[in-house]
Write a protein that holds these residues in place. Structure first.
Motif, PDB file in Angstrom:
ATOM      1  N   ILE A  45       0.807  -1.221   0.000  1.00  0.00           N
ATOM      2  CA  ILE A  45       0.000   0.000   0.000  1.00  0.00           C
ATOM      3  C   ILE A  45       0.843   1.274   0.000  1.00  0.00           C
ATOM      4  N   LEU A  46       2.114   1.149   0.375  1.00  0.00           N
ATOM      5  CA  LEU A  46       2.997   2.317   0.433  1.00  0.00           C
ATOM      6  C   LEU A  46       4.387   1.970  -0.059  1.00  0.00           C
ATOM      7  N   THR A 129      -2.678   5.307  16.112  1.00  0.00           N
ATOM      8  CA  THR A 129      -3.381   5.399  14.840  1.00  0.00           C
ATOM      9  C   THR A 129      -2.824   4.329  13.909  1.00  0.00           C
ATOM     10  N   VAL A 130      -3.729   3.707  13.161  1.00  0.00           N
ATOM     11  CA  VAL A 130      -3.370   2.636  12.240  1.00  0.00           C
ATOM     12  C   VAL A 130      -4.056   2.918  10.911  1.00  0.00           C
ATOM     13  N   ILE A 131      -3.371   2.671   9.820  1.00  0.00           N
ATOM     14  CA  ILE A 131      -3.970   2.830   8.493  1.00  0.00           C
ATOM     15  C   ILE A 131      -5.154   1.872   8.379  1.00  0.00           C
ATOM     16  N   THR A 132      -6.321   2.388   8.036  1.00  0.00           N
ATOM     17  CA  THR A 132      -7.547   1.584   8.028  1.00  0.00           C
ATOM     18  C   THR A 132      -7.474   0.393   7.071  1.00  0.00           C
ATOM     19  N   ALA A 133      -6.665   0.485   6.033  1.00  0.00           N
ATOM     20  CA  ALA A 133      -6.521  -0.626   5.089  1.00  0.00           C
ATOM     21  C   ALA A 133      -5.777  -1.808   5.702  1.00  0.00           C
ATOM     22  N   ARG A 134      -5.178  -1.611   6.857  1.00  0.00           N
ATOM     23  CA  ARG A 134      -4.400  -2.673   7.524  1.00  0.00           C
ATOM     24  C   ARG A 134      -5.306  -3.493   8.446  1.00  0.00           C
ATOM     25  N   SER A 153      -8.344  10.203  10.485  1.00  0.00           N
ATOM     26  CA  SER A 153      -7.616  11.383  10.033  1.00  0.00           C
ATOM     27  C   SER A 153      -6.991  11.043   8.689  1.00  0.00           C
ATOM     28  N   PRO A 154      -6.772  12.051   7.855  1.00  0.00           N
ATOM     29  CA  PRO A 154      -6.266  11.779   6.504  1.00  0.00           C
ATOM     30  C   PRO A 154      -4.799  11.337   6.507  1.00  0.00           C
ATOM     31  N   PHE A 155      -4.464  10.520   5.526  1.00  0.00           N
ATOM     32  CA  PHE A 155      -3.061  10.184   5.289  1.00  0.00           C
ATOM     33  C   PHE A 155      -2.397  11.418   4.682  1.00  0.00           C
ATOM     34  N   PRO A 156      -1.147  11.706   5.030  1.00  0.00           N
ATOM     35  CA  PRO A 156      -0.491  12.912   4.501  1.00  0.00           C
ATOM     36  C   PRO A 156      -0.008  12.743   3.054  1.00  0.00           C
ATOM     37  N   TYR A 157      -0.975  12.627   2.127  1.00  0.00           N
ATOM     38  CA  TYR A 157      -0.624  12.520   0.713  1.00  0.00           C
ATOM     39  C   TYR A 157       0.238  13.713   0.308  1.00  0.00           C
ATOM     40  N   GLY A 158       1.257  13.449  -0.490  1.00  0.00           N
ATOM     41  CA  GLY A 158       2.129  14.513  -0.964  1.00  0.00           C
ATOM     42  C   GLY A 158       3.340  14.758  -0.077  1.00  0.00           C
ATOM     43  N   ARG A 166       0.238   3.884  -2.685  1.00  0.00           N
ATOM     44  CA  ARG A 166      -0.040   3.091  -3.877  1.00  0.00           C
ATOM     45  C   ARG A 166      -1.543   2.988  -4.137  1.00  0.00           C
ATOM     46  N   ARG A 167      -2.340   3.668  -3.295  1.00  0.00           N
ATOM     47  CA  ARG A 167      -3.786   3.670  -3.458  1.00  0.00           C
ATOM     48  C   ARG A 167      -4.348   4.979  -2.915  1.00  0.00           C
ATOM     49  N   PRO A 168      -5.525   5.387  -3.398  1.00  0.00           N
ATOM     50  CA  PRO A 168      -6.052   6.715  -3.071  1.00  0.00           C
ATOM     51  C   PRO A 168      -6.909   6.805  -1.809  1.00  0.00           C
ATOM     52  N   ASP A 169      -7.126   5.699  -1.109  1.00  0.00           N
ATOM     53  CA  ASP A 169      -8.101   5.692  -0.017  1.00  0.00           C
ATOM     54  C   ASP A 169      -7.488   5.545   1.377  1.00  0.00           C
TER      55      ASP A 169
END
Length: 180
Positions: A45-46, A129-134, A153-158, A166-169
Motif C-alpha cells: 500500500i505504500l 493510529t493505524v492505516i484503516t486498510a491494515r 484522520s487523513p493520510f499525509p498525501y504529498g 499506492r492507493r487513493p483511499d
C-alpha cells in the motif's frame, strides 16, 4: 522463527547513537522486499520510506516522548515510541525485526510499553493510529484490547517523508485501550 524465550529482552531509552539502527529496523519491518519476511509489511500500500533519521532523532530528543529500544543479546530487535499526551500516552513507531515476527514478541513488547506508560506517566489510556486498510493489523491490536473509535484522520498525501501511497483511499483510525 525464533522463540520469545530464546534470550531475555532488555528495554532502554534509545539514544542518538541508535538512530541509524532504528531507521534500518523500522524500514525493514514495513517497507520494501525485506519487510515481506514478516506480516507487518506495508509494501503493497505504500512505497518509499516509513521514517528517516531526522524523524527518529526528533522522537529521541522530545522530552515528552520515549523511544524504547528492545534488545536481545545486545542487538536492537524491536522498538516503539511512547509519547505523553496529558491523560493518555500515544503508542507509535512500533517495529519488530521481520525475522522474529509471529512468535509473540510483539505482544510481549506492547504489554511492557503499556506498563511503562502507566507507571511512568500515570496515564489511563493508550492511543494509536493505524492505516484503516491494515485490517489484519487492526485485528491484532483488537485482540490485545484496543478498540476502534471510528475517528479517522487523513493520510499525509504529498509528504513523501511518510511514504508514497499506492492507493487513493488511505486514512488513519484512532485505536484506544484503557490501561488498568
Amino acid at each position: 522463527m525464533e522463540s520469545v524465550a530464546a534470550a531475555p529482552l532488555t528495554y532502554r531509552d534509545a539514544t542518538e547513537a541508535d538512530v541509524d539502527d532504528l531507521v534500518a529496523l523500522i524500514e525493514s519491518a514495513y517497507r520494501g522486499d525485506a519487510s515481506r519476511a514478516g506480516w507487518t509489511t506495508e509494501a503493497d500500500i505504500l512505497g518509499g520510506q516509513r521514517t528517516d533519521p531526522e524523524g527518529v532523532l526528533e522522537v529521541v530528543r522530545d522530552p515528552d516522548s520515549r523511544l524504547l529500544a528492545v534488545e536481545r543479546e545486545g542487538r536492537i530487535i524491536a522498538c516503539c515510541q511512547l509519547e505523553h499526551r496529558g491523560g493518555h500516552a500515544y503508542f507509535g513507531m512500533f517495529a519488530v525485526s521481520p525475522a522474529l515476527q509471529g512468535a509473540g514478541l510483539g505482544r510481549t513488547i506492547i504489554e511492557e510499553a503499556e506498563r511503562q506508560a502507566r507507571d511512568t506517566w500515570g496515564v489511563r489510556e493508550m492511543h494509536m493510529t493505524v492505516i484503516t486498510a491494515r485490517e489484519e493489523l487492526i485485528a491484532w491490536y483488537e485482540r490485545r484490547g484496543y478498540r476502534r473509535t471510528g475517528r479517522t484522520s487523513p493520510f499525509p498525501y504529498g509528504d513523501e517523508r511518510f511514504g508514497i501511497p499506492r492507493r487513493p483511499d488511505l486514512r488513519f483510525e484512532l485505536l484506544v485501550k484503557e490501561l488498568a
